[in-house]
Design an enzyme around this catalytic site. Structure first.
Site, PDB file in Angstrom:
ATOM      1  N   HIS A 175     -19.618 -11.578   0.056  1.00  0.00           N
ATOM      2  CA  HIS A 175     -19.731 -10.258  -0.555  1.00  0.00           C
ATOM      3  C   HIS A 175     -21.162  -9.760  -0.476  1.00  0.00           C
ATOM      4  O   HIS A 175     -22.098 -10.514  -0.225  1.00  0.00           O
ATOM      5  CB  HIS A 175     -19.238 -10.272  -2.009  1.00  0.00           C
ATOM      6  CG  HIS A 175     -20.190 -10.882  -2.985  1.00  0.00           C
ATOM      7  ND1 HIS A 175     -20.458 -10.327  -4.214  1.00  0.00           N
ATOM      8  CD2 HIS A 175     -20.962 -12.000  -2.929  1.00  0.00           C
ATOM      9  CE1 HIS A 175     -21.328 -11.087  -4.870  1.00  0.00           C
ATOM     10  NE2 HIS A 175     -21.659 -12.106  -4.106  1.00  0.00           N
TER      11      HIS A 175
ATOM     12  N   SER B 288     -20.821  -7.351 -12.997  1.00  0.00           N
ATOM     13  CA  SER B 288     -22.055  -7.701 -12.277  1.00  0.00           C
ATOM     14  C   SER B 288     -22.641  -6.520 -11.509  1.00  0.00           C
ATOM     15  O   SER B 288     -23.841  -6.480 -11.258  1.00  0.00           O
ATOM     16  CB  SER B 288     -21.786  -8.839 -11.290  1.00  0.00           C
ATOM     17  OG  SER B 288     -21.383  -9.991 -11.985  1.00  0.00           O
TER      18      SER B 288
ATOM     19  N   HIS C 198     -19.466  -4.217  -5.423  1.00  0.00           N
ATOM     20  CA  HIS C 198     -19.385  -5.165  -4.319  1.00  0.00           C
ATOM     21  C   HIS C 198     -18.573  -4.584  -3.172  1.00  0.00           C
ATOM     22  O   HIS C 198     -17.682  -3.764  -3.391  1.00  0.00           O
ATOM     23  CB  HIS C 198     -18.595  -6.438  -4.701  1.00  0.00           C
ATOM     24  CG  HIS C 198     -18.914  -7.037  -6.018  1.00  0.00           C
ATOM     25  ND1 HIS C 198     -19.574  -8.242  -6.135  1.00  0.00           N
ATOM     26  CD2 HIS C 198     -18.640  -6.638  -7.291  1.00  0.00           C
ATOM     27  CE1 HIS C 198     -19.687  -8.570  -7.412  1.00  0.00           C
ATOM     28  NE2 HIS C 198     -19.145  -7.607  -8.129  1.00  0.00           N
TER      29      HIS C 198
ATOM     30  N   GLN D  60     -14.630 -12.946 -11.696  1.00  0.00           N
ATOM     31  CA  GLN D  60     -14.234 -11.841 -12.560  1.00  0.00           C
ATOM     32  C   GLN D  60     -12.940 -11.241 -12.006  1.00  0.00           C
ATOM     33  O   GLN D  60     -12.743 -11.167 -10.796  1.00  0.00           O
ATOM     34  CB  GLN D  60     -15.348 -10.801 -12.623  1.00  0.00           C
ATOM     35  CG  GLN D  60     -16.594 -11.320 -13.326  1.00  0.00           C
ATOM     36  CD  GLN D  60     -17.722 -10.321 -13.311  1.00  0.00           C
ATOM     37  OE1 GLN D  60     -17.559  -9.184 -13.736  1.00  0.00           O
ATOM     38  NE2 GLN D  60     -18.877 -10.745 -12.810  1.00  0.00           N
TER      39      GLN D  60
END
Length: 121
Positions: free
Chosen positions: A13, A112, A115, A89
Site C-alpha cells: 500500500h 491511519s 491508502h 483496520q
C-alpha cells in the site's frame, strides 16, 4: 499470524497521512508538521495522482511507495506481507480481500489516513 486454513492475502500500500490521522508522524515527517497541515482532500488528491501514474505505466507501485508512503513499509516498497482477517483496520481489510491478485484499489480511508492498496497474493 493467520490460523491454519484461514484465508490470507498479501498486499502493498501507499499511505498518505493527513490532519485527521490518528498518528500525525511518520518516517518522512517525524514531527508531524506536514501531516498536520495536510487536509484529507489534499492527501486523496496526491494519491489519485500517484494511482494515475501507476495505471498509465509511468511509474512503478513499489518505487512510488518507497518515495511517498507515510508507512514504515515504504522501505519494502509498501509490502505489508501476508495477513488474515481481523489483522488490519476493517476498511483496509475489506478493500484488500475484495481485490483480485494484481488489482489496485481506489482510495481507502482508515484511521491511519488514505491508502491505495495493491493485492499481490
Amino acid at each position: 499470524m493467520a490460523a491454519a486454513g484461514e484465508e490470507t492475502v498479501r498486499a502493498s500500500h501507499i499511505l498518505i497521512k493527513h490532519e485527521g490521522s490518528r498518528r500525525k508522524a511518520s518516517w518522512k515527517d517525524p514531527d508531524g508538521r506536514v501531516i498536520s497541515a495536510t487536509t484529507r482532500t489534499d492527501a486523496a488528491a496526491r494519491l489519485t495522482e500517484l494511482r494515475g501514474q501507476i495505471l498509465s505505466g509511468r511509474a512503478n507501485f513499489a518505487d512510488l511507495a518507497a518515495r511517498h508512503s507515510d508507512c514504515s513499509s515504504a522501505r519494502r516498497g509498501g509490502d505489508l506481507g501476508t495477513f488474515g482477517r481481523k489483522q488490519m483496520q476493517k476498511p483496509f481489510e475489506d478493500a484488500t480481500f475484495a481485490l483480485r491478485v494484481g488489482e489496485m484499489s481506489d482510495i481507502v480511508d482508515t484511521d491511519s489516513g488514505v491508502h491505495i492498496i495493491l493485492r499481490t497474493a
